[in-house]
Design a protein around this motif. Structure first.
Motif, PDB file in Angstrom:
ATOM      1  N   UNK A  63       0.846  -1.186   0.000  1.00 39.34           N
ATOM      2  CA  UNK A  63       0.000   0.000   0.000  1.00 39.34           C
ATOM      3  C   UNK A  63       0.884   1.238   0.000  1.00 39.34           C
ATOM      4  N   UNK A  64       0.452   2.275  -0.701  1.00 34.92           N
ATOM      5  CA  UNK A  64       1.183   3.535  -0.728  1.00 34.92           C
ATOM      6  C   UNK A  64       0.340   4.619  -0.067  1.00 34.92           C
ATOM      7  N   UNK A  65       0.952   5.329   0.869  1.00 38.10           N
ATOM      8  CA  UNK A  65       0.345   6.497   1.512  1.00 38.10           C
ATOM      9  C   UNK A  65       0.985   7.734   0.893  1.00 38.10           C
ATOM     10  N   UNK A 210       3.185  -4.290   3.318  1.00 41.58           N
ATOM     11  CA  UNK A 210       4.285  -3.423   2.923  1.00 41.58           C
ATOM     12  C   UNK A 210       3.745  -2.007   2.741  1.00 41.58           C
ATOM     13  N   UNK A 211       4.342  -1.048   3.428  1.00 45.55           N
ATOM     14  CA  UNK A 211       3.852   0.329   3.427  1.00 45.55           C
ATOM     15  C   UNK A 211       4.895   1.254   2.820  1.00 45.55           C
ATOM     16  N   UNK A 225       1.202  12.458  -8.493  1.00 43.79           N
ATOM     17  CA  UNK A 225       1.197  11.026  -8.218  1.00 43.79           C
ATOM     18  C   UNK A 225       1.301  10.140  -9.427  1.00 43.79           C
ATOM     19  N   UNK A 226       1.864  10.642 -10.520  1.00 40.50           N
ATOM     20  CA  UNK A 226       1.876   9.884 -11.776  1.00 40.50           C
ATOM     21  C   UNK A 226       2.768   8.654 -11.713  1.00 40.50           C
ATOM     22  N   UNK A 227       3.827   8.702 -10.909  1.00 40.81           N
ATOM     23  CA  UNK A 227       4.786   7.591 -10.837  1.00 40.81           C
ATOM     24  C   UNK A 227       4.799   7.016  -9.423  1.00 40.81           C
ATOM     25  N   UNK A 228       4.430   5.737  -9.304  1.00 38.04           N
ATOM     26  CA  UNK A 228       4.447   5.050  -8.014  1.00 38.04           C
ATOM     27  C   UNK A 228       5.090   3.683  -8.213  1.00 38.04           C
ATOM     28  N   UNK A 229       5.573   3.037  -7.146  1.00 37.71           N
ATOM     29  CA  UNK A 229       6.202   1.718  -7.298  1.00 37.71           C
ATOM     30  C   UNK A 229       5.266   0.716  -7.971  1.00 37.71           C
ATOM     31  N   UNK A 230       5.853  -0.142  -8.813  1.00 37.25           N
ATOM     32  CA  UNK A 230       5.054  -1.051  -9.625  1.00 37.25           C
ATOM     33  C   UNK A 230       4.305  -2.093  -8.803  1.00 37.25           C
TER      34      UNK A 230
END
Length: 341
Positions: A63-65, A210-211, A225-230
């Motif tokens: 998860x992405x915060x 996983x945070x 926020x266009x690029x986040x971990x795959x």
């Protein structure tokens, strides 16, 4: 929320607000956040767009915060013949509530020069039309605190087109717990996420998931926020909760946004957040925000296949002189802890 973490969050908030960071002028605040994560024992990275990305640990189902550390501001658009500056807004800054604010011009050479946003011909005793004029960035000007009368004298100070103009945040916390400042959107959320990172270290907790924490720097202009971990499966934008007519949220609550201008949030995520809030006895509100967008929307438009939602402490008077409350801060922190722990 333990008092020690509330105090830490308020210290971080004040520190972040003291660092001017309109979109495109974020290097200093990014490096501050980078070193704060590093000092807590994490391994952050700086992105190509000057954002800060860090993994707080955990296992499966990443998860992405996300929070953004860029703010509203302005840029020198023209040096006028009379030695005043015409400005172009950066992000959604409103001329009507920028008027009379103290500002700082940041030159490419590293100088800082103070001034004030004023309406042209701003003296009421001179301008008989003062109260009838609609404020725009065409008739607002920066009056520099320097003895300058023409454009040549302004350029001699080192000021040029493209220099950033930042507004004083005017941060304060009242005895009744209200937090007042410009740019609570979204430095309040960044302070909360820094506090969550400290909480995990201090309490020696390992998240079951996983945070990632992602501090972006172009949210106010629409592509943070266009690029986040795959490997991210879910994204929660920790942004401001709106307070106003027709909405349920107030400054003491955490908002869970069920739909914004891009459409509904992921139902499964909303249901999980509501369950987590009720389990932890967190004061929350569900609301629809028709004039609101976030980094989660940007990630979805960029093609990321993630579940999503927006949460955040209630903030009144967004994009102006904003107000929240320490209870809203605490409820947001407690919701995240309940949802992730």
């Amino acid at each position: 929320m333990k008092s020690e973490y509330l105090k830490y969050a308020l210290r971080q908030l004040e520190a972040l607000l003291r660092i001017p960071s309109p979109t495109g002028f974020t290097a200093q605040v990014s490096r501050y956040c980078f070193y704060e994560f590093a000092n807590l024992g994490y391994i952050p990275t700086l992105t190509q767009k000057d954002g800060v990305l860090v993994c707080l640990g955990g296992g499966e189902n990443p998860i992405l915060l996300g929070a953004h550390i860029d703010t509203l501001g302005a840029m020198v658009r023209e040096i006028k013949p009379n030695g005043r500056l015409r400005a172009a807004k950066v992000g959604g800054l409103q001329a009507s509530n920028a008027e009379t604010e103290n500002v700082t011009v940041h030159t490419r050479g590293g100088k800082t020069i103070s001034g004030t946003f004023q309406l042209e011909n701003a003296s009421v005793h001179v301008n008989g039309e003062y109260d009838k004029i609609v404020r725009t960035f065409d008739n607002l000007e920066v009056v520099l605190d320097e003895k300058v009368k023409d454009a040549a004298q302004v350029r001699a100070l080192g000021i040029n087109v493209g220099d950033y103009i930042t507004l004083s945040p005017r941060f304060s916390v009242t005895e009744s717990g209200f937090i007042k400042s410009r740019f609570l959107d979204d430095k309040l959320s960044a302070a909360i996420l820094l506090t969550y990172a400290k909480y995990l270290k201090d309490e020696q907790k390992q998240p079951s998931r996983k945070v990632y924490v992602d501090f972006t720097t172009y949210e106010e202009v629409g592509h943070g926020g266009a690029c986040i971990p795959e490997d991210v499966k879910e994204m929660i934008s920790v942004d401001m909760g709106c307070v106003g007519e027709g909405l349920q949220c107030d400054e003491t609550q955490v908002s869970i946004c069920v739909m914004d201008s891009s459409g509904p949030s992921s139902r499964a995520v909303v249901d999980g957040l509501v369950e987590a809030a009720e389990r932890a006895k967190v004061r929350y509100a569900l609301d629809v925000y028709p004039h609101y967008g976030s980094d989660a929307d940007v990630a979805l438009r960029a093609g990321h296949d993630v579940r999503h939602c927006v949460v955040g402490a209630g903030v009144y008077a967004s994009h102006g002189y904003e107000r929240s409350h320490i209870e809203g801060l605490a409820n947001t922190f407690d919701l995240l802890c309940s949802y992730l722990d």
